[in-house]
Scaffold this motif. Structure first.
Motif, PDB file in Angstrom:
ATOM      1  N   GLN A  56       1.880  -1.154   8.408  1.00  0.00           N
ATOM      2  CA  GLN A  56       3.219  -0.702   8.025  1.00  0.00           C
ATOM      3  C   GLN A  56       3.595  -1.167   6.624  1.00  0.00           C
ATOM      4  OE1 GLN A  56       6.165  -1.668  11.066  1.00  0.00           O
ATOM      5  NE2 GLN A  56       4.567  -1.576  12.628  1.00  0.00           N
ATOM      6  N   ASN A  57       3.214  -2.390   6.310  1.00  0.00           N
ATOM      7  CA  ASN A  57       3.551  -2.980   5.011  1.00  0.00           C
ATOM      8  C   ASN A  57       2.329  -3.673   4.430  1.00  0.00           C
ATOM      9  OD1 ASN A  57       6.678  -2.698   5.042  1.00  0.00           O
ATOM     10  ND2 ASN A  57       6.183  -3.631   7.027  1.00  0.00           N
ATOM     11  N   VAL A  58       2.136  -3.496   3.138  1.00  0.00           N
ATOM     12  CA  VAL A  58       1.012  -4.123   2.447  1.00  0.00           C
ATOM     13  C   VAL A  58       1.525  -4.766   1.175  1.00  0.00           C
ATOM     14  CG1 VAL A  58      -1.220  -3.757   1.313  1.00  0.00           C
ATOM     15  CG2 VAL A  58      -0.598  -2.390   3.335  1.00  0.00           C
ATOM     16  N   ILE A  59       1.064  -5.984   0.898  1.00  0.00           N
ATOM     17  CA  ILE A  59       1.342  -6.611  -0.393  1.00  0.00           C
ATOM     18  C   ILE A  59       0.007  -6.905  -1.060  1.00  0.00           C
ATOM     19  CG2 ILE A  59       1.572  -8.887   0.713  1.00  0.00           C
ATOM     20  CD1 ILE A  59       3.419  -9.592  -1.714  1.00  0.00           C
ATOM     21  N   GLY A  60      -0.117  -6.471  -2.304  1.00  0.00           N
ATOM     22  CA  GLY A  60      -1.322  -6.737  -3.077  1.00  0.00           C
ATOM     23  C   GLY A  60      -0.988  -7.672  -4.223  1.00  0.00           C
ATOM     24  N   ARG A  78       3.502  -3.116  -1.887  1.00  0.00           N
ATOM     25  CA  ARG A  78       4.219  -3.874  -2.921  1.00  0.00           C
ATOM     26  C   ARG A  78       3.188  -4.705  -3.687  1.00  0.00           C
ATOM     27  NH1 ARG A  78       6.938  -9.114  -2.350  1.00  0.00           N
ATOM     28  NH2 ARG A  78       6.379  -8.986  -0.146  1.00  0.00           N
ATOM     29  N   TYR A  79       3.160  -4.524  -5.008  1.00  0.00           N
ATOM     30  CA  TYR A  79       2.234  -5.282  -5.843  1.00  0.00           C
ATOM     31  C   TYR A  79       2.979  -6.406  -6.556  1.00  0.00           C
ATOM     32  CZ  TYR A  79      -1.005  -1.369  -5.205  1.00  0.00           C
ATOM     33  OH  TYR A  79      -1.822  -0.411  -4.665  1.00  0.00           O
ATOM     34  N   LYS A  80       2.327  -7.570  -6.596  1.00  0.00           N
ATOM     35  CA  LYS A  80       2.948  -8.724  -7.259  1.00  0.00           C
ATOM     36  C   LYS A  80       1.927  -9.425  -8.146  1.00  0.00           C
ATOM     37  CE  LYS A  80       6.462 -10.463  -6.568  1.00  0.00           C
ATOM     38  NZ  LYS A  80       7.770 -10.363  -7.260  1.00  0.00           N
ATOM     39  N   LEU A  91       4.434 -19.414  -2.613  1.00  0.00           N
ATOM     40  CA  LEU A  91       3.640 -18.454  -1.867  1.00  0.00           C
ATOM     41  C   LEU A  91       4.519 -17.675  -0.889  1.00  0.00           C
ATOM     42  CD1 LEU A  91       0.613 -17.609  -1.470  1.00  0.00           C
ATOM     43  CD2 LEU A  91       0.593 -19.189   0.463  1.00  0.00           C
ATOM     44  N   GLU A  92       5.379 -18.381  -0.180  1.00  0.00           N
ATOM     45  CA  GLU A  92       6.269 -17.727   0.777  1.00  0.00           C
ATOM     46  C   GLU A  92       7.273 -16.818   0.061  1.00  0.00           C
ATOM     47  OE1 GLU A  92       7.920 -19.658   4.149  1.00  0.00           O
ATOM     48  OE2 GLU A  92       6.560 -21.361   3.999  1.00  0.00           O
ATOM     49  N   GLN A  93       7.744 -17.252  -1.091  1.00  0.00           N
ATOM     50  CA  GLN A  93       8.707 -16.439  -1.834  1.00  0.00           C
ATOM     51  C   GLN A  93       8.059 -15.175  -2.399  1.00  0.00           C
ATOM     52  OE1 GLN A  93      10.005 -19.300  -4.741  1.00  0.00           O
ATOM     53  NE2 GLN A  93      11.629 -20.130  -3.430  1.00  0.00           N
ATOM     54  N   THR A  94       6.788 -15.273  -2.773  1.00  0.00           N
ATOM     55  CA  THR A  94       6.084 -14.160  -3.406  1.00  0.00           C
ATOM     56  C   THR A  94       5.481 -13.201  -2.391  1.00  0.00           C
ATOM     57  OG1 THR A  94       5.519 -15.558  -5.303  1.00  0.00           O
ATOM     58  CG2 THR A  94       4.257 -13.529  -5.033  1.00  0.00           C
TER      59      THR A  94
END
Length: 264
Positions: A56-60, A78-80, A91-94
């Motif tokens: 459902q959700n991906v962060i790269g 979401r890319y960061k 890490l938790e915030q990002t």
């Protein structure tokens, strides 16, 4: 390390093979829920895009801003950009709160990480008892016997001197790395498992791949000016020898390690 991939970000995005869908289905079969995936060292988002079809959700995340510029944007990805070191709070915030990540993937990047620090972060963010980490890489492309022979000579003679020592881990298929995770249910071990990736390319695309490899970029960074014009001509001759302009390049996706978060 991030700078190494800044200069050839477009070249890397255009020339690299696509991971097979079977690989992601295999990884996803290990996670009971498909809410959140974290792709570490995402680069141009190749793995993140495939994960987005299942989760459902991906962060790269990646340390290279330039690589992220070429990542395909999707509504559930979401890319960061991240620095090379992060505290647990950062890490938790990002990325995500502790214990909320279903699956963490590392595609063609594990050898660049400080593994003890990285593994602590993995264990902090993965869901307890059934969060899964999967890491894999892929080898150099195989095209035809004649082309491969010239490429292998180029790699050994001209580029091997500029290898980063960390690439030995990749060359060994990740077989001897410390991997402090329990085998997933139903698996005899954590890996390796092999998949084959295929990409049709012409000579120009193939040469872009060759010059995107990290030893070549390192040589450029050091001003070595790798003298490989003779190899270019030999590659061209080998490429057109059978009369075809396009060929199928095959890469083995290799050294797949798949493990779950140890019991709390």
């Amino acid at each position: 390390m991030a700078k190494l991939f800044e200069n050839q970000a477009r070249q890397y995005a255009d020339s690299r093979p696509t991971y097979p869908s079977q690989l992601f289905r295999f990884v996803a079969s290990s996670t009971p829920s498909h809410h959140l995936a974290w792709d570490v060292g995402t680069g141009n988002g190749q793995a993140a895009q495939s994960l987005a079809e299942i989760y459902q959700n991906v962060i790269g995340t990646d340390t290279s801003e330039k690589q992220l510029e070429f990542a395909v944007k999707l509504p559930n990805v979401r890319y960061k950009h991240t620095p090379s070191t992060l505290s647990m709070m950062e890490l938790e915030q990002t990325v995500a709160p502790a214990g909320t990540v279903d699956v963490l993937t590392v595609a063609q990047a594990l050898h660049w990480f400080d593994l003890p620090i990285f593994y602590r972060q993995v264990k902090w963010l993965l869901k307890k008892s059934h969060g899964v980490i999967a890491a894999w890489g892929y080898n150099v492309p195989r095209v035809t016997d004649d082309v491969d022979k010239v490429f292998d000579e180029l790699y050994e003679v001209k580029l091997r001197p500029y290898w980063d020592p960390r690439l030995a881990m990749w060359e060994d298929n990740y077989r001897n790395i410390d991997f402090p995770f329990e085998p997933v249910a139903g698996a005899d071990d954590t890996g390796p498992i092999e998949y084959v990736m295929e990409k049709e390319m012409d000579l120009g695309a193939y040469l872009r791949y060759v010059t995107s490899v990290s030893p070549y970029q390192t040589a450029k960074e050091k001003g070595a000016g790798v003298p490989w014009e003779d190899y270019i001509e030999r590659l061209k001759s080998a490429w057109i020898e059978d009369g075809s302009h396009t060929k199928v390049a095959r890469n083995s996706s290799r050294g797949l390690d798949r493990g779950k978060q140890p019991e709390a």
